[in-house]
Design a protein around this motif. Structure first.
Motif, PDB file in Angstrom:
ATOM      1  N   ALA A 109       0.832  -1.196   0.000  1.00 32.45           N
ATOM      2  CA  ALA A 109       0.000   0.000   0.000  1.00 32.45           C
ATOM      3  C   ALA A 109       0.868   1.247   0.000  1.00 32.45           C
ATOM      4  N   ASN A 110       0.740   2.040  -1.047  1.00 32.18           N
ATOM      5  CA  ASN A 110       1.286   3.393  -1.042  1.00 32.18           C
ATOM      6  C   ASN A 110       0.205   4.274  -0.425  1.00 32.18           C
ATOM      7  N   LEU A 132       2.214 -10.446   5.440  1.00 35.83           N
ATOM      8  CA  LEU A 132       3.258  -9.433   5.365  1.00 35.83           C
ATOM      9  C   LEU A 132       2.663  -8.173   4.758  1.00 35.83           C
ATOM     10  N   LEU A 133       2.974  -7.031   5.360  1.00 33.78           N
ATOM     11  CA  LEU A 133       2.428  -5.752   4.932  1.00 33.78           C
ATOM     12  C   LEU A 133       3.564  -4.776   4.672  1.00 33.78           C
ATOM     13  N   LEU A 134       3.588  -4.211   3.446  1.00 35.20           N
ATOM     14  CA  LEU A 134       4.543  -3.158   3.109  1.00 35.20           C
ATOM     15  C   LEU A 134       3.770  -1.881   2.827  1.00 35.20           C
ATOM     16  N   MET A 135       4.108  -0.826   3.571  1.00 34.67           N
ATOM     17  CA  MET A 135       3.496   0.480   3.363  1.00 34.67           C
ATOM     18  C   MET A 135       4.593   1.475   3.002  1.00 34.67           C
ATOM     19  N   VAL A 136       4.350   2.258   1.940  1.00 38.84           N
ATOM     20  CA  VAL A 136       5.329   3.253   1.507  1.00 38.84           C
ATOM     21  C   VAL A 136       4.704   4.638   1.540  1.00 38.84           C
ATOM     22  N   GLU A 137       5.560   5.647   1.433  1.00 44.12           N
ATOM     23  CA  GLU A 137       5.195   7.050   1.683  1.00 44.12           C
ATOM     24  C   GLU A 137       4.757   7.236   3.128  1.00 44.12           C
ATOM     25  N   GLN A 156       9.232  -6.527  12.424  1.00 46.10           N
ATOM     26  CA  GLN A 156       9.084  -5.240  11.754  1.00 46.10           C
ATOM     27  C   GLN A 156      10.432  -4.666  11.317  1.00 46.10           C
ATOM     28  N   ILE A 157      10.393  -3.971  10.181  1.00 44.42           N
ATOM     29  CA  ILE A 157      11.510  -3.132   9.747  1.00 44.42           C
ATOM     30  C   ILE A 157      10.892  -1.803   9.337  1.00 44.42           C
ATOM     31  N   LYS A 158      11.277  -0.732  10.043  1.00 45.23           N
ATOM     32  CA  LYS A 158      10.595   0.547   9.849  1.00 45.23           C
ATOM     33  C   LYS A 158      11.604   1.645   9.515  1.00 45.23           C
ATOM     34  N   VAL A 159      11.284   2.375   8.448  1.00 48.21           N
ATOM     35  CA  VAL A 159      12.113   3.510   8.037  1.00 48.21           C
ATOM     36  C   VAL A 159      11.188   4.701   7.792  1.00 48.21           C
ATOM     37  N   PRO A 160      10.666   5.324   8.828  1.00 44.85           N
ATOM     38  CA  PRO A 160       9.780   6.475   8.625  1.00 44.85           C
ATOM     39  C   PRO A 160      10.584   7.697   8.179  1.00 44.85           C
ATOM     40  N   LEU A 161      10.147   8.335   7.104  1.00 49.72           N
ATOM     41  CA  LEU A 161      10.823   9.518   6.583  1.00 49.72           C
ATOM     42  C   LEU A 161       9.787  10.572   6.212  1.00 49.72           C
ATOM     43  N   GLU A 162      10.217  11.820   6.211  1.00 48.53           N
ATOM     44  CA  GLU A 162       9.310  12.920   5.875  1.00 48.53           C
ATOM     45  C   GLU A 162       9.404  13.328   4.410  1.00 48.53           C
ATOM     46  N   ASN A 163      10.151  12.601   3.603  1.00 51.78           N
ATOM     47  CA  ASN A 163      10.367  12.979   2.202  1.00 51.78           C
ATOM     48  C   ASN A 163       9.493  12.183   1.231  1.00 51.78           C
ATOM     49  N   THR A 164       8.469  11.499   1.731  1.00 52.18           N
ATOM     50  CA  THR A 164       7.531  10.638   0.978  1.00 52.18           C
ATOM     51  C   THR A 164       8.167   9.320   0.528  1.00 52.18           C
ATOM     52  N   TYR A 165       9.339   8.987   1.067  1.00 46.00           N
ATOM     53  CA  TYR A 165       9.963   7.715   0.697  1.00 46.00           C
ATOM     54  C   TYR A 165      10.201   6.800   1.904  1.00 46.00           C
ATOM     55  N   GLY A 166       9.465   7.065   2.976  1.00 49.95           N
ATOM     56  CA  GLY A 166       9.534   6.171   4.121  1.00 49.95           C
ATOM     57  C   GLY A 166       8.895   4.825   3.814  1.00 49.95           C
ATOM     58  N   MET A 167       9.310   3.784   4.557  1.00 51.78           N
ATOM     59  CA  MET A 167       8.808   2.428   4.346  1.00 51.78           C
ATOM     60  C   MET A 167       8.558   1.770   5.698  1.00 51.78           C
ATOM     61  N   LEU A 168       7.444   1.047   5.782  1.00 53.09           N
ATOM     62  CA  LEU A 168       7.125   0.262   6.979  1.00 53.09           C
ATOM     63  C   LEU A 168       6.832  -1.166   6.547  1.00 53.09           C
ATOM     64  N   LEU A 169       7.548  -2.106   7.115  1.00 56.66           N
ATOM     65  CA  LEU A 169       7.349  -3.521   6.816  1.00 56.66           C
ATOM     66  C   LEU A 169       6.929  -4.235   8.092  1.00 56.66           C
ATOM     67  N   TYR A 170       5.745  -4.832   8.072  1.00 58.02           N
ATOM     68  CA  TYR A 170       5.219  -5.597   9.204  1.00 58.02           C
ATOM     69  C   TYR A 170       5.002  -7.037   8.751  1.00 58.02           C
ATOM     70  N   THR A 242      12.464 -16.084  -4.083  1.00 58.43           N
ATOM     71  CA  THR A 242      12.717 -14.650  -4.007  1.00 58.43           C
ATOM     72  C   THR A 242      11.463 -13.875  -4.390  1.00 58.43           C
ATOM     73  N   ILE A 243      11.228 -12.774  -3.687  1.00 60.22           N
ATOM     74  CA  ILE A 243      10.112 -11.883  -3.993  1.00 60.22           C
ATOM     75  C   ILE A 243      10.623 -10.451  -3.986  1.00 60.22           C
ATOM     76  N   VAL A 244      10.204  -9.684  -4.983  1.00 56.52           N
ATOM     77  CA  VAL A 244      10.462  -8.243  -5.024  1.00 56.52           C
ATOM     78  C   VAL A 244       9.116  -7.541  -5.007  1.00 56.52           C
ATOM     79  N   VAL A 245       8.963  -6.588  -4.094  1.00 54.94           N
ATOM     80  CA  VAL A 245       7.675  -5.918  -3.934  1.00 54.94           C
ATOM     81  C   VAL A 245       7.907  -4.420  -3.758  1.00 54.94           C
ATOM     82  N   GLY A 246       6.997  -3.621  -4.303  1.00 53.92           N
ATOM     83  CA  GLY A 246       7.105  -2.188  -4.072  1.00 53.92           C
ATOM     84  C   GLY A 246       6.437  -1.359  -5.142  1.00 53.92           C
TER      85      GLY A 246
END
Length: 352
Positions: A109-110, A132-137, A156-170, A242-246
């Motif tokens: 989900a973007n 598995l849930l990937l959220m971007v922006e 979880q792997i979380k990279v919250p950013l204010e530049n619209t390119y943050g990512m949250l993986l749950y 292997t899986i690539v998602v985004g």
């Protein structure tokens, strides 16, 4: 009538030029952006042909020539999008077994960073019930809103950013050796990890959201293409599923995405099943398949769905994959030519 003929002629000329511009393999945005609306170009092209045939007297050579060119262009555009129609063969076969401990259901989900409808996503997660849930922006506000699911998704792997390119993986499943990478640009993260299925099998997972080639973001596609193809090479070198998602900020039928598939050897579950356009959710006629899930040939497809919009300009996607090594002998595996490999190497080595 002369005015209508002139409008039709110059509109047709524009559509044909817009169809041919992507053949120029240049990284500048004006050449890349015309790759996106192929379905829209095909629709306008078809309408122009119908108007010519029904309403315009073909009493001049210019009209005959334009009608013929439009017919050729229609065939060309149809050929380009045909692999994503239900009339084409499926690149990845359907699952033979009932869902079980070899399945992994992914929700991508973007969210659109300025969107505040986080409750809609919580409802969506309950409905989709992904593993598995990937959220971007996603920024810090989104991380705080979504951390409520931590009990059900403890990994979880979380990279919250204010530049619209943050990512949250749950993830419900254990994440092994997870890491955040900055492959090309120091403010554009990606995630690389292994996901341990309930069966014990490890699946390599790459999560991406490169910057798009548009004037307000980046006038060149160089960085985007480089990141996509670097991950393609990493995926090719990975031993095992292997899986690539985004959100790749590239359409499914672009030459870069096709090159990614050939270099990585990964499959697109949309081929033979439909377009699954995820952007722009706000405008019906301006929609493209920008959100992707690719998988290695040892997967089959249990389910794929585009879900309801939750206030974002993207529709979420839910894809259920089943690890099944027998599928290696049944799936349509893409192969890279020496020219493909040389082009990929050139793009990976390009200066940014």
């Amino acid at each position: 009538m002369d005015l209508l003929q002139n409008v039709l002629f110059y509109t047709g000329l524009f559509i044909v030029m817009a169809s041919l511009v992507p053949l120029i393999r240049h990284d500048f945005w004006i050449f890349r952006v015309f790759e996106y609306p192929r379905l829209q170009k095909l629709t306008v092209n078809l309408v122009l042909i119908l108007i010519y045939v029904i309403f315009i007297p073909l009493n001049a050579s210019r009209e005959y020539v334009m009608l013929g060119v439009l017919c050729l262009n229609l065939a060309y555009l149809g050929w380009l999008i045909f692999p994503f129609t239900v009339l084409s063969g499926k690149q990845i076969v359907g699952s033979r077994k009932a869902p079980g401990d070899i399945n992994i259901k992914l929700l991508i989900a973007n969210v659109y960073q300025e969107n505040k409808e986080s409750d809609s996503y919580h409802t969506l997660i309950k409905q989709c019930n992904p593993d598995l849930l990937l959220m971007v922006e996603t920024n810090k506000w989104w991380m705080e809103q979504m951390d409520r699911i931590g009990k059900d998704y403890p990994h979880q792997i979380k990279v919250p950013l204010e530049n619209t390119y943050g990512m949250l993986l749950y993830s419900r499943f254990e994440l092994v050796d997870g890491a955040v990478r900055y492959l090309v640009e120091d403010d554009i993260p990606s995630i690389e990890t292994e996901v341990k299925l309930p069966s014990g099998d490890l699946v390599k997972l790459f999560c991406l959201h490169p910057r798009p080639p548009v004037p307000q973001e980046n006038p060149q596609s160089t960085e985007r293409d480089k990141e996509i193809l670097m991950v393609a090479k990493k995926a090719k070198d990975t031993k095992g599923p292997t899986i690539v998602v985004g959100d790749l900020n590239d359409v499914a039928w672009s030459y870069t995405t096709e090159l990614f598939s050939k270099i990585s050897g990964l499959l697109d579950p949309r081929k033979g099943r439909g377009f699954f356009n995820t952007f722009n959710a706000k405008y019906f006629f301006l929609r493209f398949p920008l959100d992707h899930v690719f998988c290695s040939p040892d997967f089959t497809l249990t389910g794929i769905n585009r879900l309801e919009r939750c206030g974002s300009d993207h529709f979420p996607m839910c894809i259920n994959l089943q690890y099944d090594p027998v599928a290696l002998h049944k799936n349509d595996i893409p192969e890279a030519t020496s020219e493909d490999k040389a082009l990929a190497a050139e793009k990976i080595q390009a200066e940014t």
